[in-house]
Design a protein around this motif. Structure first.
Motif, short mmCIF file in Angstrom:
data_model
loop_
_atom_site.label_atom_id
_atom_site.label_comp_id
_atom_site.label_asym_id
_atom_site.label_seq_id
_atom_site.Cartn_x
_atom_site.Cartn_y
_atom_site.Cartn_z
N GLY A 329 16.13 -24.36 0.60
CA GLY A 329 15.93 -23.66 -0.64
C GLY A 329 15.58 -22.20 -0.41
N GLY A 330 15.20 -21.52 -1.49
CA GLY A 330 14.92 -20.09 -1.42
C GLY A 330 13.87 -19.71 -0.40
N PRO A 331 12.70 -20.35 -0.39
CA PRO A 331 11.68 -19.98 0.61
C PRO A 331 12.15 -20.16 2.05
CG PRO A 331 10.67 -21.22 -1.18
CD PRO A 331 12.16 -21.31 -1.38
N HIS A 332 12.90 -21.23 2.30
CA HIS A 332 13.45 -21.45 3.64
C HIS A 332 14.37 -20.29 4.03
CE1 HIS A 332 15.90 -24.43 6.42
NE2 HIS A 332 15.41 -23.40 7.07
N LEU A 333 15.27 -19.92 3.12
CA LEU A 333 16.21 -18.85 3.41
C LEU A 333 15.52 -17.50 3.55
CD1 LEU A 333 19.01 -17.59 3.67
CD2 LEU A 333 19.20 -17.66 1.18
N LEU A 334 14.61 -17.18 2.65
CA LEU A 334 13.95 -15.87 2.69
C LEU A 334 13.18 -15.67 3.99
CD1 LEU A 334 12.72 -15.66 -1.00
CD2 LEU A 334 14.19 -13.97 0.13
N SER A 335 12.54 -16.73 4.48
CA SER A 335 11.82 -16.59 5.74
C SER A 335 12.78 -16.52 6.92
CB SER A 335 10.83 -17.75 5.92
OG SER A 335 11.51 -19.00 5.97
N LEU A 336 13.87 -17.30 6.86
CA LEU A 336 14.79 -17.37 7.99
C LEU A 336 15.58 -16.07 8.15
CD1 LEU A 336 15.91 -19.10 10.26
CD2 LEU A 336 17.53 -20.09 8.64
N VAL A 337 15.97 -15.44 7.03
CA VAL A 337 16.78 -14.23 7.11
C VAL A 337 15.97 -13.08 7.71
CG1 VAL A 337 16.31 -13.13 4.87
CG2 VAL A 337 18.60 -13.02 5.86
N THR A 338 14.65 -13.16 7.66
CA THR A 338 13.83 -12.15 8.32
C THR A 338 13.37 -12.60 9.70
OG1 THR A 338 11.84 -13.01 7.22
CG2 THR A 338 13.01 -11.22 6.14
N GLU A 339 13.22 -13.90 9.86
CA GLU A 339 12.74 -14.44 11.14
C GLU A 339 13.68 -14.11 12.29
OE1 GLU A 339 11.92 -18.87 13.14
OE2 GLU A 339 12.32 -18.67 11.01
N VAL A 340 14.97 -14.09 12.02
CA VAL A 340 15.92 -13.85 13.10
C VAL A 340 15.85 -12.42 13.63
CG1 VAL A 340 17.53 -15.64 12.35
CG2 VAL A 340 17.79 -13.30 11.48
N ALA A 341 15.28 -11.50 12.83
CA ALA A 341 15.30 -10.09 13.22
C ALA A 341 14.56 -9.84 14.52
CB ALA A 341 14.73 -9.23 12.09
N THR A 342 13.36 -10.40 14.65
CA THR A 342 12.57 -10.12 15.85
C THR A 342 13.22 -10.71 17.09
OG1 THR A 342 10.39 -10.33 16.88
CG2 THR A 342 11.10 -12.14 15.49
N ARG A 343 13.87 -11.87 16.94
CA ARG A 343 14.55 -12.48 18.08
C ARG A 343 15.79 -11.66 18.47
NH1 ARG A 343 11.82 -16.35 15.38
NH2 ARG A 343 10.82 -17.97 16.63
N ALA A 344 16.47 -11.15 17.46
CA ALA A 344 17.63 -10.29 17.74
C ALA A 344 17.19 -9.03 18.48
CB ALA A 344 18.33 -9.93 16.43
N LEU A 345 16.06 -8.46 18.08
CA LEU A 345 15.59 -7.24 18.73
C LEU A 345 15.24 -7.48 20.19
CD1 LEU A 345 13.37 -5.55 16.00
CD2 LEU A 345 15.51 -4.70 16.95
N LYS A 346 14.62 -8.60 20.50
CA LYS A 346 14.30 -8.88 21.90
C LYS A 346 15.55 -9.00 22.74
CE LYS A 346 10.01 -11.19 20.59
NZ LYS A 346 9.38 -12.49 20.31
N ALA A 347 16.58 -9.62 22.18
CA ALA A 347 17.83 -9.76 22.93
C ALA A 347 18.47 -8.41 23.20
CB ALA A 347 18.80 -10.67 22.16
#
Length: 581
Positions: A329-347
């Protein structure tokens, strides 16, 4: 009974963690390979901004070796003792140790690689630099005016005739006014989706219809009881930086800029490269995708039905009595779409600091200036590919750069680029990761109705009536959103085209890995009893399917990829060497 259930739950949780760990362990860890410039040219054409330089901008070798030593030892003490230019009182290096951090979800930062960057002695590098010079000249022209502008015609002609290996967007193997400065993401038919519709993505312009008070053209996104305004504070026109050599040299040594951004009085909708460059100068890295997510979740029709439905792999797509919320649902998506950012930055931080160390465009602009300017007769750099030098001295760019103006690359930011290497690009990697999550969540072929673009003054949104207006979809506008943000950094002069093209794919891989691992954890099933799944079109046109810890891809033909310039594999691979460390 409860203790038995608790024990079973504990063991199942352990098994899932082990299964996710096995997936992560079995991912390949490719060899870290750069393009060999560091060994070939003695650090001259690598990233060294912030280190001490001589009077013509050449890095001090002892300082660069100390820089390499820290990257080799990974010792925090060595990072603290990398020499700084400007007497150690200038700007600081940006997070060089981030690529050494671990994550416990998704691919490990060091398991992901991007190809060696184009070498400074290659025709591809010349073409990328030529595009950046043209971007600097066209920063203040509104995208809507590209069809009828002589400078745009000159840029198109130059990119087609001055440069033999440009890998940007094309039509029938030619750069056109429609494809100039566009992204190159494909749909599943191998068509460049970024070239559909106006230059700026609808998700950087449109607002929600909010009650009876606001329409889409008012540009307000619903955020609970708040409204996010899509109008922007933007820099004034005709103001570029680092066009004076002394100023350029001071900035290369890490000096804080003496000049500051100057802004227009009014807030405006994005119209041109300068507006877009201002946006990506000050944005929080996942801002555009969070806003797009809010818009997509909130847009409803007059009957109250979602305009942008979730994908059919969502277990609540046809559920008779349940809605998603904490999962799917919305809360799952809203957190996930931002959560990936920090992992992308480390890569990407690992690739840029520990593997490639690619020079920033402003750095190469300085070398070109010294090489061509009559003020530095004792210095020449024969490793610079001839095509960019010819373009600046007798080609299309020669009408705008000469001995009097100099040959430095005009920058949109007073400080020029950040103090970290160019390749890959942080904004582009985050763009690839966040947009991948959004594509996985929503039905990609949902049409975009009533498309808009900014008015000439940027104060309002007006209808877009191009012949391709009815071809715009959720997929094309999300792909375009990623390219807008990534290429906006190029428009500022701080990144290269291949920084964008390779980094969005890097971010995509990060996001797919996280979705893969999360797909192990759900209790839900589809209404037919099948396993929930995510499915999306990748940036290279393949269809990706994720379910129960497995990722499968359809195929796009190599010929289709070549036609659309997303296959960047050179016909002749340059000599490369393993990276230090």
């Amino acid at each position: 009974m409860f203790s038995e259930r608790n024990e079973a739950r504990r063991l199942k949780a352990q098994a899932l963690r082990q299964q996710a760990s096995t997936i992560a362990t079995e991912r390949s860890h490719p060899q870290r390979i750069n393009n060999g410039e560091e060994a070939a040219y003695g650090y001259l054409v690598n990233y060294h901004k912030g280190l001490p330089h001589n009077a013509v901008g050449e890095v001090q070798h002892s300082a660069y070796r100390a820089f390499l030593n820290a990257l080799t030892t990974s010792d925090p003490y060595d990072f603290d003792h990398i020499p700084q230019g400007h007497g150690g009182k200038g700007r600081k290096f940006v997070s060089p140790q981030a690529g050494l951090a671990f994550d416990l979800q998704g691919p490990d930062a060091q398991s992901l690689m991007i190809p060696p960057a184009p070498r400074v002695d290659s025709a591809e590098s010349s073409a990328e630099m030529g595009e950046l010079y043209w971007m600097s000249l066209l920063r203040d022209l509104n995208f809507a005016d590209y069809d009828n502008n002589s400078l745009v015609n000159a840029a198109v002609a130059s990119m087609n005739t001055d440069f033999s290996d440009f890998r940007g967007a094309k039509e029938q193997d030619q750069v056109t006014k429609k494809t100039l400065f566009r992204g190159i993401s494909l749909n599943s038919d191998g068509v460049n989706s970024d070239a559909i519709g106006p230059y700026i993505s609808q998700f950087l312009l449109k607002g929600n219809t909010i009650g009876t008070d606001f329409s889409e053209k008012d540009g307000y996104i619903r955020f609970g009881t708040l409204r996010v305004d899509q109008r922007n504070k933007v820099a004034i026109a005709n103001t570029d930086y680092l066009t004076d050599f002394d100023e350029w040299l001071a900035i290369q040594n890490g000096k804080f800029p003496n000049k500051k951004d100057v802004f227009e009085k009014n807030l405006v909708f994005l119209r041109n490269l300068r507006d877009l460059a201002t946006y990506v100068h000050f944005d929080q890295l996942y801002e555009a995708y969070f806003n797009a997510c809010l818009y997509l979740l909130s847009e409803t029709n007059v009957a109250g039905k979602a305009v942008f439905p979730f994908s059919q792999g969502n277990p609540y797509y046809n559920s008779p009595n349940q809605d998603g919320f904490a999962t799917f649902g919305g809360p799952h998506l809203l957190s996930l779409v931002t959560e990936v950012a920090t992992r992308a930055l480390k890569a990407v931080w690992h690739t840029k600091w520990f593997v490639h160390r690619r020079i920033r465009p402003e750095g190469l602009g300085g070398l070109i200036h010294v090489h061509l300017s009559q003020n530095f007769p004792q210095h020449s750099y024969p490793m610079i590919n001839e095509e960019i030098l010819q373009a600046l001295t007798c080609g299309g760019l020669s009408h705008h750069f000469n001995q009097e103006t100099g040959f430095l690359l005009p920058m949109a930011f007073p400080e020029g680029s950040p103090l970290h290497p160019a390749y890959g690009a942080g904004h582009a990697t985050v763009a690839g990761a966040c947009v991948t999550i959004l594509k996985a969540w929503f039905t990609e072929n949902t049409p975009i109705t009533n498309p808009v673009q900014a008015s000439t003054d940027g104060l309002s949104l007006i209808p877009y009536n191009g012949e391709d207006a009815d071809q715009m979809t959720l997929l094309s506008e999300l792909n375009k959103l990623a390219s807008n943000i990534a290429i906006g950094r190029n428009g500022a002069g701080v990144h290269w085209r291949s920084d964008y093209t390779e980094s969005i794919k890097l971010g995509e891989t990060v996001a797919l890995g996280i979705l893969q691992e999360q797909s192990l954890t759900y209790n839900e099933t589809l209404t037919d009893g099948q396993t929930p799944f995510f499915q999306l079109t990748c940036f290279d046109g393949r269809t990706c399917h994720i379910a129960a810890g497995q990722i499968t891809y359809s195929r796009i033909t190599r010929e289709a990829a070549r036609i659309n310039t997303l296959d960047n594999t050179p016909d002749v691979v340059p000599d490369i060497i393993p990276n230090l460390g």
